[in-house]
Design a protein around this motif. Sequence first.
Motif, PDB file in Angstrom:
ATOM      1  N   LEU A 101       1.450   2.257   5.217  1.00 52.29           N
ATOM      2  CA  LEU A 101       1.560   3.714   5.106  1.00 52.29           C
ATOM      3  C   LEU A 101       1.766   4.154   3.657  1.00 52.29           C
ATOM      4  O   LEU A 101       1.214   5.164   3.215  1.00 52.29           O
ATOM      5  CB  LEU A 101       2.722   4.208   5.970  1.00 52.29           C
ATOM      6  CG  LEU A 101       2.532   4.105   7.482  1.00 52.29           C
ATOM      7  CD1 LEU A 101       3.809   4.503   8.212  1.00 52.29           C
ATOM      8  CD2 LEU A 101       1.360   4.972   7.932  1.00 52.29           C
ATOM      9  N   GLY A 102       2.559   3.377   2.916  1.00 54.02           N
ATOM     10  CA  GLY A 102       2.752   3.689   1.506  1.00 54.02           C
ATOM     11  C   GLY A 102       1.469   3.601   0.731  1.00 54.02           C
ATOM     12  O   GLY A 102       1.152   4.471  -0.104  1.00 54.02           O
ATOM     13  N   ILE A 130       3.877   2.372  -1.843  1.00 54.40           N
ATOM     14  CA  ILE A 130       3.652   3.533  -2.715  1.00 54.40           C
ATOM     15  C   ILE A 130       3.404   3.079  -4.142  1.00 54.40           C
ATOM     16  O   ILE A 130       2.459   3.521  -4.808  1.00 54.40           O
ATOM     17  CB  ILE A 130       4.853   4.501  -2.643  1.00 54.40           C
ATOM     18  CG1 ILE A 130       4.898   5.175  -1.264  1.00 54.40           C
ATOM     19  CG2 ILE A 130       4.780   5.551  -3.743  1.00 54.40           C
ATOM     20  CD1 ILE A 130       6.174   5.963  -1.014  1.00 54.40           C
ATOM     21  N   ALA A 153       6.260  11.566  -1.672  1.00 50.41           N
ATOM     22  CA  ALA A 153       6.256  10.517  -0.647  1.00 50.41           C
ATOM     23  C   ALA A 153       7.561   9.722  -0.649  1.00 50.41           C
ATOM     24  O   ALA A 153       8.110   9.407   0.418  1.00 50.41           O
ATOM     25  CB  ALA A 153       5.074   9.575  -0.877  1.00 50.41           C
ATOM     26  N   HIS A 190       3.125  12.238  -6.622  1.00 51.32           N
ATOM     27  CA  HIS A 190       2.994  11.375  -5.444  1.00 51.32           C
ATOM     28  C   HIS A 190       4.311  10.662  -5.140  1.00 51.32           C
ATOM     29  O   HIS A 190       4.802  10.677  -4.001  1.00 51.32           O
ATOM     30  CB  HIS A 190       1.870  10.350  -5.690  1.00 51.32           C
ATOM     31  CG  HIS A 190       1.781   9.289  -4.650  1.00 51.32           C
ATOM     32  ND1 HIS A 190       1.338   8.006  -4.919  1.00 51.32           N
ATOM     33  CD2 HIS A 190       2.097   9.283  -3.322  1.00 51.32           C
ATOM     34  CE1 HIS A 190       1.358   7.291  -3.828  1.00 51.32           C
ATOM     35  NE2 HIS A 190       1.813   8.028  -2.839  1.00 51.32           N
ATOM     36  N   GLY A 221       7.549   0.692   2.675  1.00 51.13           N
ATOM     37  CA  GLY A 221       6.912   1.934   2.264  1.00 51.13           C
ATOM     38  C   GLY A 221       6.995   2.179   0.763  1.00 51.13           C
ATOM     39  O   GLY A 221       6.013   2.552   0.118  1.00 51.13           O
ATOM     40  N   TYR A 251      -3.783   6.518  -1.456  1.00 53.34           N
ATOM     41  CA  TYR A 251      -5.190   6.925  -1.310  1.00 53.34           C
ATOM     42  C   TYR A 251      -5.271   8.438  -1.136  1.00 53.34           C
ATOM     43  O   TYR A 251      -6.081   9.118  -1.772  1.00 53.34           O
ATOM     44  CB  TYR A 251      -5.812   6.217  -0.108  1.00 53.34           C
ATOM     45  CG  TYR A 251      -7.213   6.699   0.218  1.00 53.34           C
ATOM     46  CD1 TYR A 251      -8.306   6.248  -0.513  1.00 53.34           C
ATOM     47  CD2 TYR A 251      -7.437   7.610   1.255  1.00 53.34           C
ATOM     48  CE1 TYR A 251      -9.585   6.697  -0.219  1.00 53.34           C
ATOM     49  CE2 TYR A 251      -8.709   8.062   1.556  1.00 53.34           C
ATOM     50  CZ  TYR A 251      -9.783   7.597   0.812  1.00 53.34           C
ATOM     51  OH  TYR A 251     -11.054   8.051   1.094  1.00 53.34           O
ATOM     52  N   GLY A 252      -4.400   8.988  -0.281  1.00 56.82           N
ATOM     53  CA  GLY A 252      -4.407  10.430  -0.068  1.00 56.82           C
ATOM     54  C   GLY A 252      -4.054  11.203  -1.326  1.00 56.82           C
ATOM     55  O   GLY A 252      -4.645  12.248  -1.615  1.00 56.82           O
ATOM     56  N   ALA A 253      -3.077  10.678  -2.089  1.00 50.53           N
ATOM     57  CA  ALA A 253      -2.684  11.356  -3.325  1.00 50.53           C
ATOM     58  C   ALA A 253      -3.821  11.375  -4.332  1.00 50.53           C
ATOM     59  O   ALA A 253      -4.052  12.393  -5.011  1.00 50.53           O
ATOM     60  CB  ALA A 253      -1.460  10.653  -3.926  1.00 50.53           C
ATOM     61  N   SER A 306      -0.702   6.532   1.536  1.00 51.35           N
ATOM     62  CA  SER A 306      -0.284   7.746   0.837  1.00 51.35           C
ATOM     63  C   SER A 306      -0.855   7.781  -0.574  1.00 51.35           C
ATOM     64  O   SER A 306      -1.165   8.848  -1.111  1.00 51.35           O
ATOM     65  CB  SER A 306       1.250   7.841   0.794  1.00 51.35           C
ATOM     66  OG  SER A 306       1.807   6.965  -0.188  1.00 51.35           O
ATOM     67  N   LEU A 354      10.200   9.702   2.514  1.00 49.49           N
ATOM     68  CA  LEU A 354      10.499   8.441   3.177  1.00 49.49           C
ATOM     69  C   LEU A 354      11.988   8.127   3.118  1.00 49.49           C
ATOM     70  O   LEU A 354      12.586   7.663   4.094  1.00 49.49           O
ATOM     71  CB  LEU A 354       9.688   7.319   2.528  1.00 49.49           C
ATOM     72  CG  LEU A 354       9.737   5.944   3.202  1.00 49.49           C
ATOM     73  CD1 LEU A 354       9.121   6.008   4.600  1.00 49.49           C
ATOM     74  CD2 LEU A 354       8.997   4.918   2.350  1.00 49.49           C
ATOM     75  N   SER A 394       0.052   1.019  -4.603  1.00 49.76           N
ATOM     76  CA  SER A 394      -1.174   1.810  -4.496  1.00 49.76           C
ATOM     77  C   SER A 394      -1.536   2.521  -5.801  1.00 49.76           C
ATOM     78  O   SER A 394      -2.676   2.929  -5.998  1.00 49.76           O
ATOM     79  CB  SER A 394      -1.027   2.844  -3.374  1.00 49.76           C
ATOM     80  OG  SER A 394      -0.095   3.861  -3.732  1.00 49.76           O
TER      81      SER A 394
END
Length: 387
Positions: free
Chosen positions: A152-153, A32, A174, A170, A28, A158-160, A156, A178, A35
């Motif tokens: 998932l990281g 993060i 996150a 972010h 994760g 992309y969402g941020a 996150s 985690l 990304s």
Amino acid sequence: MTDLTASLVARLRTPRVAVSAFFLLNGGLFGIWASRVPAFVARHELSPSILGLLLLCMGIGAILSFPVAGRASDSIGAVPVSRWLGAMYVAALLALPLMPNVWTLGLVLLVFGAGHGGLDVSMNAFAAEVERRARRPMMSSFHALWSVGAGLGAASGYGAVEMGLGPGSHFWIAGLALAVLCLSMSFVPWEAEAVRSQKGTPLFVFPTGPLFAVGLIALAGSVGEGAMADWSAVYLVESAGAGEGVAALGYATYSVVMVTLRLFGDRITAMLGAVRAARLSGIAALCGALLTVSSSSVAPILAGFALLGVGYAVVVPLVYSRAANDPEVSPGRGLAAVATLGYGAMLMGPPLLGAIAGLTSLRVALGLLAVLALLMIGLAGRLSPTR
């Protein structure tokens, strides 16, 4: 309700869950960071060469941490070492967005890489202990959770971006969430296995004999994994004329197949045995590599990538399990030695393939994966702990 909650927490706090939490945390945090690399490129105006040097700092930190984490896991215990390294890994992630220039960013990436690599060794040592006491294969499912965590990281990130959050917000939101979730699940009763005295032994032991062959299997699989991460999309564009969106399906196809097979990898290993599972994996990788380099259209290339995902899915878990159960070398040292070969290959493999592609073509460069698959097939017998 309080009793029910306490009972649920007690059920969740088992050694298997604790190992799973460490793998999820490691993947994760890496996801993060990965990304948001473009945000760091933009902020620090990084050229490709400078970015490459920064990523090399991370790789060097990981490689330097392997023998230290291995020795500490043998001496102190894999569980407390994993907690400390996990905390260091989180702290480094939180510090990355605060760095004012390239020099300080490189130093923190060195620590970040050390946390990532050191935790990789210690959590696999813990996983091997849990697997031995359970007396059944479990390593593949643990590695599947690393991939899930990385996904998932990345999600996150992309969402941020969609919410307009910078890397600082972010990473702190996150990363801390985690860390709290995963590290809280690591506090389980666990008595580390006794390891024979290491006085007078060097910090790092290069793998020899059967363990060297195990390291070569790790090298072969890691070069393939790195090739898929860095070159799959480029290959689809160059060889099949795919657009950017279709090209992105290359690594996605590979990743989905790999994670899915890893979730069932323990059952496959229990049914076939480590040697046969590795040999069949090598055959799948060989077929995937040959199909990939012999095709010029999207569908068969994606099928080749899927077969490569099948080929590499259980190999790394099998390698780590074998290294931690070597009859001549302690678990931490065995894992550290094999991880060095594997991670070194992951680090140096893609640039090597790029150099070969520059002299010939990317199709020829990826043909090397077929040669490495043959190596996996030939050395599969060394995954038996008695050999």
